[in-house]
Write an enzyme that holds these catalytic residues in place. Structure first.
Site, PDB file in Angstrom:
ATOM      1  CB  SER A  29     -15.973  14.152  13.386  1.00 32.06           C
ATOM      2  OG  SER A  29     -17.148  14.858  13.189  1.00 32.06           O
TER       3      SER A  29
ATOM      4  CG  ASP B  15     -21.618  -1.173  15.607  1.00 29.26           C
ATOM      5  OD1 ASP B  15     -20.586  -1.572  16.185  1.00 29.26           O
ATOM      6  OD2 ASP B  15     -22.327  -0.250  16.043  1.00 29.26           O
TER       7      ASP B  15
ATOM      8  CE  LYS C  97     -17.166  17.273  17.228  1.00 28.92           C
ATOM      9  NZ  LYS C  97     -18.418  17.532  16.503  1.00 28.92           N
TER      10      LYS C  97
END
Length: 560
Positions: free
Chosen positions: A317, A328, A342
């Site tokens: 999560s 990234d 999740k």
């Protein structure tokens, strides 16, 4: 018809499998598994824009059937309980994370992310149906009243809790209560022949989510975050500032086992590492009502410098949002194993009776466009078996057992290849220790024998342990072969036949855990985590990455 402004989405951690919740039927499972959120202006009775007639027919049909059952069924029924059951089963057809929380469980489910609570301030464990104090929390009523590690709690306000198979949740309910209220504990202490009564006045207890923050070496800091609770960002900022004042120039951020929590705390934390105005996470829902984009916007306290993020299959999560954003943007090296996966957004909707609906309204994506959510197209049962399947297929032990389709390839800001398909795949894979999966070791843990043995050792050697400084203990203390054999004998009395081969196989892991638990009782959490470091493969890889320069992917790329 006017369009409602988008509500602030909330990212919940991975819940306990529904099958387990049905078997256990205990509110504390929800408290550990679900996270509360704040919803402003929700209207659960807003008519469907797509199929209002179908919604109305379904509602009337359910109401009619429930009325007949309540009025005419041969036995008396609890209509409200039947309704709750039907709602829960209906939501299972949607996705694994849309859930209904009955009113009587809602408060417990929300407590997981509170930054504090009213209680006595004691960490306890249950050994052989006996509630045992592991440690009083610093500054709490238990510590001020003199409770000690190893004290056995026999009764609370005259009601027996020892030898009656009390659950952890039931014990929490007895110890917690309104601030200023009194509670009397009957204790048995190792050095006192008779039971003793201690009266405590409940007070506000901090519920910290930053477990520990300390220097691994003169320049490398370590911060472990257990969840993203209401106070996490403030705790993190304080810990980060303290470490920087001590000379920290590189950081290991440990998100292993972190099930998630409040999204805004997670994105604020990520913003401390990401410079400029860059995307941290975005959501995509039905239409554009729940589409959002979150960007970095403040001058962070650690936007430069080596950074490693530790993750594993228990990271979920909001923890995945942080790891994915830093990966990234080539800001951090992600070390460990693929995270849980999740990435569905639940909107919490408060219902009139005090219950709550948490409805999936969107999906989360990392800045490169990767969906965090793993597939649930094969049904709930298969979804709940995912981690067991990873174990069976060897993913937890071998990086080459993980295969990605070309369509799941994505690029970081500086061109590194990363993968989607659910969860965050680390830059540097570290396999799990296979000894942790031996049947003998697993049974020792499930019977709570390791913690109990360590606590008993602390009680019997308290004076000599407290005469040592933590640094001396870490450098000189070692669990002997004789003590391991003593543990095996205790286990044999508990129904676990001695197995010298299996004991030898997991000996080093047991030595480290016993030493860490003893350190926890004698010196506190920092010594506990410092001891675990001796057998922590992921942390060792993180420190190595600091040394060889790979902990700063952006800097490494610029040097090529």
């Amino acid at each position: 018809m006017a369009v409602k402004p988008p509500l602030q989405p909330v990212l919940f951690p991975e819940p306990e499998p529904r099958s387990a919740r049905r078997r256990a039927r205990q509110p504390w499972l929800l408290a550990l598994a679900l996270v509360c959120g704040v919803l402003i202006g929700a209207n659960p009775f807003r008519p469907s824009d797509q199929n209002p007639d179908g919604t109305a027919r379904g509602y009337l049909k359910f109401k009619e059937i429930l009325s007949y059952v309540d009025r005419d069924y041969v036995d008396s029924v609890d209509a409200e309980a039947l309704s709750d059951y039907a709602i829960a089963r209906m939501l299972e057809r949607l996705d694994p994370h849309s859930v209904f929380i009955p009113a009587k469980q809602q408060q417990a489910a929300s407590a997981f992310l509170q930054s504090d609570f009213d209680g006595v301030g004691v960490e306890f464990n249950i050994f052989h149906d006996t509630v045992t104090v592991v440690a009083p929390l610093s500054g709490g009523p238990a510590e001020q009243s003199g409770l000690q590690a190893g004290d056995r709690i026999l009764a609370v306000n005259g009601e027996r809790v020892s030898g009656v198979q009390i659950s952890t949740d039931q014990m929490f309910q007895k110890l917690r209560g309104p601030r200023g209220s009194k509670v009397v504990l009957q204790l048995r202490r190792h050095t006192v022949s008779k039971p003793m009564n201690v009266a405590l006045v409940r007070n506000r207890i901090p519920n910290n989510s930053v477990d520990v923050a300390y220097l691994l070496d003169p320049t490398t800091g370590y911060i472990k975050i257990s969840r993203f609770a209401s106070g996490t960002y403030d705790e993190f900022k304080q810990a980060l500032g303290d470490l920087r004042r001590q000379g920290m120039t590189g950081l290991v951020l440990d998100l292993r086992g972190n099930p998630g929590g409040y999204l805004d705390r997670a994105t604020k934390l990520a913003d401390e590492f990401i410079g400029g105005t860059r995307k941290i996470v975005y959501t995509d829902g039905k239409g554009d009502q729940y589409d959002t984009q979150t960007y970095s916007r403040v001058l962070g306290e650690f936007e430069e410098g080596p950074l490693v993020v530790l993750v594993d299959e228990g990271s979920a999560s909001a923890a995945e949002v942080v790891a994915g954003a830093l990966q990234d943007h080539d800001r951090a090296l992600v070390v460990g194993r693929r995270t849980f996966g999740k990435g569905l957004v639940q909107q919490p909707i408060a219902l009139n009776d005090g219950s709550e609906l948490r409805l999936t309204i969107a999906r989360y994506y990392t800045p490169s466009g990767r969906s965090i959510q793993k597939s649930y197209s094969h049904g709930l049962a298969a979804y709940e078996q995912d981690l067991q399947n990873r174990l069976r297929h060897g993913e937890l032990f071998h990086a080459d057992s993980i295969h990605f389709a070309d369509s799941l390839r994505y690029k970081t800001v500086h061109g590194r290849t990363v993968y989607g398909g659910g969860g965050i795949m680390p830059d540097l894979f570290v396999p799990r220790d296979t000894t942790a999966f031996s049947a003998y070791y697993t049974r020792l843990q499930s019977h709570n024998l390791v913690r109990e043995f360590a606590l008993n050792y602390f009680q019997g050697h308290k004076a000599e342990l407290e005469a040592l400084r933590p640094e001396q203990y870490l450098a000189t203390f070692r669990i002997s072969d004789a003590q391991l054999q003593e543990l095996a004998e205790v286990a044999a009395k508990d129904g676990m036949p001695a197995n010298p081969i299996h004991l030898k196989r997991c000996a080093e892991l047991l030595r480290n855990q016993l030493k860490a638990y003893i350190a926890r009782s004698a010196y506190g959490k920092p010594a506990y985590y410092a001891t675990l470091r001796e057998q922590d493969a992921e942390l060792k890889q993180a420190v190595q990455a600091m040394a060889d320069g790979s902990a700063n992917p952006m800097q490494k790329l610029s040097m090529k």
